[in-house]
Design an enzyme around this catalytic site. Structure first.
Site, mmCIF file in Angstrom:
data_model
loop_
_atom_site.group_PDB
_atom_site.id
_atom_site.type_symbol
_atom_site.label_atom_id
_atom_site.label_comp_id
_atom_site.label_asym_id
_atom_site.label_seq_id
_atom_site.Cartn_x
_atom_site.Cartn_y
_atom_site.Cartn_z
ATOM 1 N N TRP A 150 0.801 -1.224 0.000
ATOM 2 C CA TRP A 150 0.000 0.000 0.000
ATOM 3 C C TRP A 150 0.834 1.275 0.000
ATOM 4 C CZ3 TRP A 150 1.692 2.392 4.273
ATOM 5 C CH2 TRP A 150 2.042 1.625 5.391
ATOM 6 N N LYS A 174 -2.778 -8.924 -7.206
ATOM 7 C CA LYS A 174 -3.652 -8.575 -6.085
ATOM 8 C C LYS A 174 -3.069 -7.367 -5.375
ATOM 9 C CE LYS A 174 -4.196 -9.008 -1.985
ATOM 10 N NZ LYS A 174 -4.406 -8.023 -0.873
ATOM 11 N N SER A 226 6.320 -7.935 4.076
ATOM 12 C CA SER A 226 7.154 -8.145 5.252
ATOM 13 C C SER A 226 8.007 -9.398 5.106
ATOM 14 C CB SER A 226 6.271 -8.281 6.501
ATOM 15 O OG SER A 226 5.515 -9.482 6.440
ATOM 16 N N GLU A 247 10.452 -9.113 -2.481
ATOM 17 C CA GLU A 247 11.004 -7.826 -2.073
ATOM 18 C C GLU A 247 10.462 -7.552 -0.671
ATOM 19 O OE1 GLU A 247 11.195 -3.104 -3.353
ATOM 20 O OE2 GLU A 247 9.760 -4.447 -4.317
ATOM 21 N N CYS A 281 10.538 1.556 2.015
ATOM 22 C CA CYS A 281 11.486 0.516 2.412
ATOM 23 C C CYS A 281 12.892 1.073 2.595
ATOM 24 C CB CYS A 281 11.494 -0.621 1.401
ATOM 25 S SG CYS A 281 11.937 -0.122 -0.269
#
Length: 344
Positions: A150, A174, A226, A247, A281
């Protein structure tokens, strides 16, 4: 209220369950749209469409795939005001930064992969053993299942589907349950330039993502998420010998030595820490400072934090709201757990 739909086999369709979830505008806290809660039947339909489309798309030439991606990039660029508004409303991102820092590189990345489709590399064919010719042939992997996060919904979607489609694969993607809007919009735009079934989008929550990853059809699964999610995906893929692309999250440190330009370092670290509300990230989440300049640097970084412009997406601001209630609780938890020796 706006109603989002899945995009399967070239068409916008409701979930077979009829269930939906509300999408919240982080800037207002109000629901502004609904999105499907896709179930196993929806995921089956998407993978069936992608599987059927792969038969033709894998045999398309690099030039055909390149032309399709270039047209998609042009279409998104021409209609960027639409996707910027959609992305900002769904994420709370400042409109000015989305316009300057996300759309241009995103469009350029699509064009990059369009060019890469015609420039595959590999060892040359040759006679490495007497009487035998060896060669490497690059072929599409197949059907790819993808799950995006997100924090950068539209850009992370591009990072998933653009290289996959450029290489001749088909996709079931998705998006995050809180930020599916821009991905659904892209699917509709892309359908003008791609055969039906090449790119499919199923909205939903965690169970939908699990269904995509654990489905028997995809030849490869790719997620951004995660470390824990990556472990689960790798374990699931191992039982079916699927390829995986993971990732995963990190904890980015910044090291400041005594001979650094402290004001410049403080400014750069503040930008790195607060850009996209710190939801990145590579966000500067830890600063390790040489002891002799520690106090001076803390003071400089504090001043930088004080001048960060905060506000609504349509204002001239750098920092907007965090994306969702769970993220807000997570950030608040850091403050609640501040050790007694620290000053806030």
């Amino acid at each position: 209220m706006e109603k989002l739909k899945n995009f399967i086999n070239g068409k916008a369709v409701d979930s077979t369950s009829g269930e939906t979830s509300s999408l919240i505008n982080p800037s207002t806290g109000a629901a502004y749209a609904t999105a499907p809660k896709s179930n196993a039947a929806d995921v089956d339909a998407a993978f069936s469409a992608a599987s059927d489309a792969f038969v033709g798309w894998r045999d398309s030439t690099p030039s055909q795939r390149q032309r399709a991606l270039l047209k998609i990039a042009d279409a998104i660029e021409d209609r960027q005001s639409e996707i910027i508004e959609i992305e900002s409303r769904n994420t709370g991102k400042p409109i000015s930064l989305t316009t300057s820092e996300e759309v241009p590189p995103m469009v350029d990345q699509i064009r990059f992969f369009a060019g890469a489709a015609r420039n595959l590399e590999g060892k040359s064919a040759g006679e490495y053993m007497p009487g035998m010719t060896s060669m490497i042939r690059r072929e599409p992997i197949g059907v790819i299942g993808q799950v995006t996060p997100w924090n950068y919904p539209m850009m992370m979607a591009v990072w998933k589907w653009a290289p996959a489609i450029a290489a001749g694969n088909t996709v079931v993607l998705k998006p995050s349950d809180t930020t599916p809007a821009s991905t659904v919009w892209m699917a509709n735009v892309m359908s003008e330039f791609l055969p039906a079934g090449v790119f499919n989008v199923v909205c939903g929550e965690r169970e939908t993502g699990r269904s995509v990853v654990e489905h028997k059809r995809p030849d490869m699964v790719s997620i951004t998420g995660s470390v824990g999610a990556g472990i689960q995906v790798a374990q699931s893929a191992a039982t079916q010998l699927k390829r995986v692309h993971l990732e995963l999250g990190g904890k980015a440190p910044v090291v400041v030595f005594a001979d650094a330009d402290l004001p410049a370092a403080a400014e750069a670290i503040a930008i790195a820490g607060y850009f996209n509300a710190g939801q990145d990230c590579t966000a500067a989440t830890r600063v390790i400072v040489q002891e002799s300049v520690y106090d001076d640097f803390v003071a400089l970084l504090t001043e930088q934090a004080k001048v960060i412009a905060i506000g609504a997406p349509d204002e001239d601001v750098f920092l907007g709201p965090v994306n969702n209630a769970n993220q807000l609780a997570r950030v608040a938890g850091f403050l609640e757990r501040v050790p007694s020796h620290a000053t806030v």
